[in-house]
Design an enzyme around this catalytic site. Structure first.
Site, PDB file in Angstrom:
ATOM      1  N   LYS A   3      42.038  32.964  44.816  1.00 19.56           N
ATOM      2  CA  LYS A   3      41.237  33.993  44.130  1.00 19.56           C
ATOM      3  C   LYS A   3      41.626  34.079  42.657  1.00 19.56           C
ATOM      4  CE  LYS A   3      38.359  37.290  43.334  1.00 19.56           C
ATOM      5  NZ  LYS A   3      38.297  38.595  43.998  1.00 19.56           N
ATOM      6  N   LYS A  10      42.534  43.217  35.370  1.00 21.42           N
ATOM      7  CA  LYS A  10      43.603  43.239  36.377  1.00 21.42           C
ATOM      8  C   LYS A  10      43.806  41.861  36.991  1.00 21.42           C
ATOM      9  CE  LYS A  10      42.647  44.154  40.501  1.00 21.42           C
ATOM     10  NZ  LYS A  10      42.371  43.462  41.789  1.00 21.42           N
TER      11      LYS A  10
END
Length: 290
Positions: free
Chosen positions: A169, A237
């Site tokens: 990811k 983030k």
């Protein structure tokens, strides 16, 4: 069909939980937001009053939370204390690989099976059940969870042991950020040169430069429509996760560093609540084209 506890009914979690209800699963969900809990009830699920209420009777617990502190708080602070031995915990949040490893280790001590299974596809993918799901953990647990994943996504791949899903990811997010930045630069170049950006990008989308972002976002970017499907704040983030993962294995990712700074700049310029395609606004500012 499974009894599923679903914790985290945000932009992504709400439609995901609804798809699981539609697939015939018994879904009990919890979110701090009362409206999100109501949406699950409307979809045919059951709303719990707290994390423990969602998890304690579940055969499968799914977490879809903003970041590692929330995962640590929910999983290590409550879920592992209330679920039965043999329960399957699937964390579909995007968090640091080391947190996924820590969760897997803590769960193993209590006889709980764990998969890290972050997703790509944004709000649209969650609503359409077309997410890409990258799964880390034991092969047998992945096989057991496959019917659940198939209700949520179209591309489902077991990518390796615990933590591997989060590494994939991170790679996804650095690539997505980089492509957005390049599409933004292409738009600025085309428009500054007096070329029709739509016509130009239509051509690029049919050649070697083709990519999913051009397919899905070129028209809204040209129109400067940045309604969030995935916010700059969250991508900021995620870029931190990618850089931390690179540091963990002692590799240099110079382009990733640059993209992280562009996304940080977008946030600093007040665009954090906009879609990550709003990187175009940053590139325009740099180019004096705002």
């Amino acid at each position: 069909m499974s009894r599923i506890g679903f914790i985290g009914l945000g932009i992504m979690g709400t439609p995901m939980a609804a798809h699981l209800v539609a697939a015939g699963h018994d879904v009990t969900g919890f979110d701090l937001n009362a409206d999100a809990r109501a949406k699950l009830t409307e979809a045919g699920g059951t709303a719990a009053t707290d994390v423990a209420g969602a998890a304690q009777a579940a055969e499968v617990v799914i977490t879809m939370l903003p970041n590692h502190p929330q995962v640590e708080d929910v999983v290590l602070g409550t879920v592992l204390d209330v679920v039965a031995e043999g329960t399957l915990l699937i964390d579909m949040s995007t968090i640091r690989p080391e947190t996924s490893l820590a969760v897997a280790e803590a769960a193993k001590a209590k006889g709980v099976r764990v998969l890290d299974a972050p997703v790509s596809g944004g709000e649209a993918g969650a609503k359409q059940a077309t997410l890409s799901i990258m799964v880390g953990g034991d092969e047998a647990d992945f096989t057991a969870a496959r019917p659940i994943f198939d209700a949520l996504g179209k591309t489902v791949v077991h990518v390796g042991p615990h933590g591997a899903g989060q590494v994939v990811k991170a790679a996804n997010q650095l690539m997505v950020g980089g492509i957005y930045a390049l599409v933004a630069e292409a738009i600025v170049l085309l428009e500054a040169s007096g070329v029709d950006a739509k016509a130009g990008l239509d051509v690029l989308a049919g050649g070697l430069a083709a990519n999913r972002i051009l397919d899905l976002k070129r028209e809204t970017m040209i129109a400067r429509e940045f309604q969030p499907g995935f916010r700059i704040d969250l991508h900021h983030k995620d870029m931190g996760i990618a850089l931390a993962a690179a540091r963990q294995v002692d590799v240099a990712l110079p382009v990733t560093g640059l993209i992280a700074q562009l996304i940080a700049s977008a946030r600093a310029q007040g665009y954090g609540s906009l879609d990550h395609s709003a990187l175009l606004k940053v590139i325009e500012n740099f180019a004096g084209r705002a």
